[in-house]
Enzyme design. Structure first.
Site, short mmCIF file in Angstrom:
data_model
loop_
_atom_site.label_atom_id
_atom_site.label_comp_id
_atom_site.label_asym_id
_atom_site.label_seq_id
_atom_site.Cartn_x
_atom_site.Cartn_y
_atom_site.Cartn_z
N LYS A 33 0.87 -1.18 0.00
CA LYS A 33 0.00 0.00 0.00
C LYS A 33 0.91 1.23 0.00
O LYS A 33 1.57 1.52 0.98
CB LYS A 33 -0.92 0.01 1.23
CG LYS A 33 -1.90 1.17 1.21
CD LYS A 33 -2.79 1.17 2.44
CE LYS A 33 -3.83 2.28 2.35
NZ LYS A 33 -3.25 3.61 2.22
N GLU A 82 -0.76 5.50 -7.79
CA GLU A 82 -0.56 6.34 -6.61
C GLU A 82 0.64 7.25 -6.84
O GLU A 82 1.73 6.77 -7.19
CB GLU A 82 -0.31 5.46 -5.38
CG GLU A 82 -0.37 6.20 -4.06
CD GLU A 82 -1.77 6.26 -3.46
OE1 GLU A 82 -1.90 6.82 -2.35
OE2 GLU A 82 -2.72 5.76 -4.09
#
Length: 292
Positions: A33, A82
């Site tokens: 993540k 991201e």
């Protein structure tokens, strides 16, 4: 319109739900993540642009990624990823994001993890593993501003243990065969790691029928609340200390949380377990305390 073709439009991102533990079956892919800003890169006949999680155009802020996107070997695409600020060792550093966006956008890294559209073809109905395979072909060798989120298949518990040991925020698990559907979905889940740290105790809120909550500060700034999950002897010792150290409300605490709080004088340091990588305490619990 240009060349008779409409421009590609922002697609609502697919969002993982949070779980306490990662899935362990073999039909899941697991990725780190990355702690940054969710970003969609779109390329069409009029060039590339970048959109935030909510569809705001951030192309000017991310201009180096825009330039890199226009160098990729495709005439059109929609990439999900991201925008991150990576340290020298490759770890995401969220605290560096704002300064890099403002002053050093060329030091940002766009980590790609999904491909929704490529050269006139909508890929959202393909399984995730196929979309990622096409994504890799598009962005490889992925060693510049635009990089690729490498995944492992299965062994979710082992991957989570490795992520935790590295001090990373957590992981995202995705079903191998999942289609791309905007919004929250249980086909993608995120599991976050925990940190245990010390905070200054500001006060205690005790309400009938509810677990007691400790209000905390870090470096003199309000940090949020933590459930008091300590054993009975620690709780009794804490209640006595609160009675002895009553004080006025400190500055900087939001008015929404002050009702019914018993404030204490400075000097009590609490040991708190909380989700890693959050600006405020989240899902936090107070384990113990000591005199500061």
């Amino acid at each position: 319109m240009g060349n008779g073709k409409p421009r590609l439009r922002f697609i609502k991102p697919m969002e993982p739900v949070q779980v306490a533990e990662p899935p362990v079956s073999d039909d899941w892919l697991h990725e780190i993540k990355y702690d940054g800003f969710r970003t969609q890169l779109v390329l069409d006949w009029a060039g590339a642009r970048a959109f935030s999680r909510h569809g705001h155009d951030w192309s000017k802020r991310y201009w180096p990624a825009i330039q890199a996107a226009e160098m990729l070997p495709a005439s059109s695409f929609i990439i999900d990823g991201e925008m991150t600020a990576l340290d020298a060792d490759g770890r995401p550093n969220f605290h560096a994001m704002h300064s890099r966006i403002r002053w050093n956008a060329e030091l940002l890294t766009y980590v790609t993890f999904d491909l929704l559209y490529l050269d006139g073809e909508d890929l959202r109905a393909l399984p995730l593993v196929e979309r990622k395979a096409r994504l890799w072909k598009l962005v490889k060798p992925a060693d510049g501003i635009i990089q690729y989120s490498v995944h492992v298949e299965g062994n979710g518990a082992d991957f989570f243990a490795a992520v935790d040991k590295m001090g990373l925020e957590g992981m995202v698990s995705k079903r191998r065969e999942s289609l791309y559907r905007g919004g929250k979905t249980e086909a993608w889940v995120k599991a976050k790691c925990w940190d245990i740290g010390e905070f200054e105790l500001l006060g205690i809120r005790r309400e009938p029928g509810r677990p007691p909550v400790a209000l905390m500060a870090r470096d003199g700034k309000y940090a949020g609340g933590a459930m008091i999950n300590a054993n009975l002897s620690i709780k009794e010792r804490l209640w006595r200390r609160v009675e002895e150290a009553r004080a006025k409300q400190p500055a900087g605490v939001p008015t929404a949380v002050v009702d019914g709080v018993e404030w204490v004088r400075p000097g009590i340091v609490a040991r708190v377990k909380t989700l890693r990588g959050e600006a405020k305490l989240r899902h936090a619990s107070m384990l113990d305390f000591r005199e500061g």
